[in-house]
Write an enzyme that holds these catalytic residues in place. Sequence first.
Site, mmCIF file in Angstrom:
data_model
loop_
_atom_site.group_PDB
_atom_site.id
_atom_site.type_symbol
_atom_site.label_atom_id
_atom_site.label_comp_id
_atom_site.label_asym_id
_atom_site.label_seq_id
_atom_site.Cartn_x
_atom_site.Cartn_y
_atom_site.Cartn_z
ATOM 1 N N GLY A 11 0.796 -1.221 0.000
ATOM 2 C CA GLY A 11 0.000 0.000 0.000
ATOM 3 C C GLY A 11 0.831 1.275 0.000
ATOM 4 C CG ASN A 12 4.955 1.170 1.220
ATOM 5 O OD1 ASN A 12 4.576 0.024 1.033
ATOM 6 N ND2 ASN A 12 6.181 1.554 0.965
ATOM 7 C CE LYS A 129 -7.957 -6.054 5.431
ATOM 8 N NZ LYS A 129 -6.558 -5.820 5.768
ATOM 9 C CE LYS A 216 0.482 -6.306 -1.365
ATOM 10 N NZ LYS A 216 0.642 -6.292 0.079
ATOM 11 C CE LYS A 278 4.085 -7.330 3.391
ATOM 12 N NZ LYS A 278 2.949 -7.018 2.505
HETATM 13 P P1 ADP Z 1 2.108 -3.793 2.723
HETATM 14 O O1 ADP Z 1 1.272 -2.589 2.544
HETATM 15 O O2 ADP Z 1 3.351 -3.772 1.902
HETATM 16 O O3 ADP Z 1 1.350 -5.084 2.607
HETATM 17 P P2 ADP Z 1 2.302 -4.273 5.592
HETATM 18 O O4 ADP Z 1 2.256 -3.125 6.541
HETATM 19 O O5 ADP Z 1 1.110 -5.144 5.495
HETATM 20 O O6 ADP Z 1 2.718 -3.662 4.183
HETATM 21 O O7 ADP Z 1 3.574 -5.204 5.936
HETATM 22 C C1 ADP Z 1 4.882 -4.663 6.054
HETATM 23 C C2 ADP Z 1 5.173 -4.366 7.513
HETATM 24 O O8 ADP Z 1 5.239 -5.587 8.259
HETATM 25 C C3 ADP Z 1 6.512 -3.738 7.822
HETATM 26 O O9 ADP Z 1 6.500 -2.346 7.616
HETATM 27 C C4 ADP Z 1 6.669 -4.062 9.310
HETATM 28 O O10 ADP Z 1 6.174 -3.021 10.095
HETATM 29 C C5 ADP Z 1 5.748 -5.268 9.531
HETATM 30 N N1 ADP Z 1 6.388 -6.454 10.073
HETATM 31 C C6 ADP Z 1 5.801 -7.304 10.940
HETATM 32 N N2 ADP Z 1 6.596 -8.301 11.270
HETATM 33 C C7 ADP Z 1 7.752 -8.122 10.583
HETATM 34 C C8 ADP Z 1 8.972 -8.844 10.502
HETATM 35 N N3 ADP Z 1 9.171 -9.969 11.198
HETATM 36 N N4 ADP Z 1 9.936 -8.374 9.679
HETATM 37 C C9 ADP Z 1 9.754 -7.237 8.967
HETATM 38 N N5 ADP Z 1 8.626 -6.498 9.013
HETATM 39 C C10 ADP Z 1 7.623 -6.937 9.813
HETATM 40 MG MG MG Z 2 -0.282 -5.710 3.929
#
Ligand code: ADP
Ligand code: MG
Length: 315
Positions: A11-12, A129, A216, A278
């Site tokens: 999303g970023n 969600k 996603k 992810k």
């Molecule tokens: P996106 O919009 O890319 O899906 P998310 O916010 O859902 O982003 O996921 C990315 C975030 O996951 C990172 O910015 C971090 O804050 C978080 N995160 C949680 N656990 C971890 C981890 N073990 N290693 C790295 N990031 C993590």
């Molecule tokens: Mg996400």
Amino acid sequence: MKELVVIALGGNAIKQAGEEGTAQQQFANIDIASKEIVKLSQAGYKLVVTHGNGPQAGNLLIQQEEGKKLVPALPLNVVGGMTQGQIGYMFQNRLQNNFSLAGKSVPVVSLVTQVLVDKDDPDFQDPSKPVGPFYTEAEATSLKNDKGYVVKEAKPGVEKGWRRVVPSPEPIDIVEKEAIKSLIGSGAVTIACGGGGIPVKKDGKQIIGIEGVIDKDKTGNVLAQSVGADVLMILTDVEHALINYNKPNQEAVGAVSVEQMQKLYDEGHFLGGSMGPKVEAAMRFVRSTGKKSIITSLDKAGDALAGKTGTIISA
Ligand code: ADP
Ligand code: MG
């Protein structure tokens, strides 16, 4: 043969945290992402792009809510289609402009995409969600009574108020997958399955849109498998998945086997709702295809494909 890479953009890449989400801001972010995507195309990769839509769907849901005295509010599945159109358009525009600046003429096309889910998915029994605006308890109660929404109190102590929650079922299949394959075959940079795709369930020979949200990254895996991708690359705002996340002994995960990653996953290093899905999606892709999956940040995409950085999961 050019490697086919499915990119799942976080999303970023579209709306930074803290931004209101004006068209100008979203175009500016998408322009940055598009420059990176053009570089990958120049480096010789064939590309399919999928993307999140959380903030865009959230804002559109507020528009439905606030505008319903004037025009009918549209349901979440339709809002999902609207965000795919919006974000797809913005990428088509900025990707085309950046290809043009690079002196290349590459077709770019986005496709509104529906994704099949199981009508008996367990998440329908216990929606998880949160979507749309925050409500007071009184507002939440009347939405529950009038519209049959499932509402839950937001994380106590962290966020204040109530929110609508919707099911987040597992993606099974992509309704438009043959169309996506022919677009890729035509040489187009193809954008599909935005926001995880619009969930649909089967009713006999018909498909029916559902008010829900598919993760996603999980849909990114189904997309990558459906189109026969060589790499599933999940791009977010961190260069690596980390173990001991946010602790003094935090450490980057580099190149690992799927077994090693599963062990770290089982130890609970990757938070649900962010890094967890992810890692899950990446492992599913590697297990099913024997190919590799990468988790890294947008600006490191090229380096990670070259094996120089990122979390790279292989069979
Ligand atoms: P996106 O919009 O890319 O899906 P998310 O916010 O859902 O982003 O996921 C990315 C975030 O996951 C990172 O910015 C971090 O804050 C978080 N995160 C949680 N656990 C971890 C981890 N073990 N290693 C790295 N990031 C993590
Ligand atoms: Mg996400």
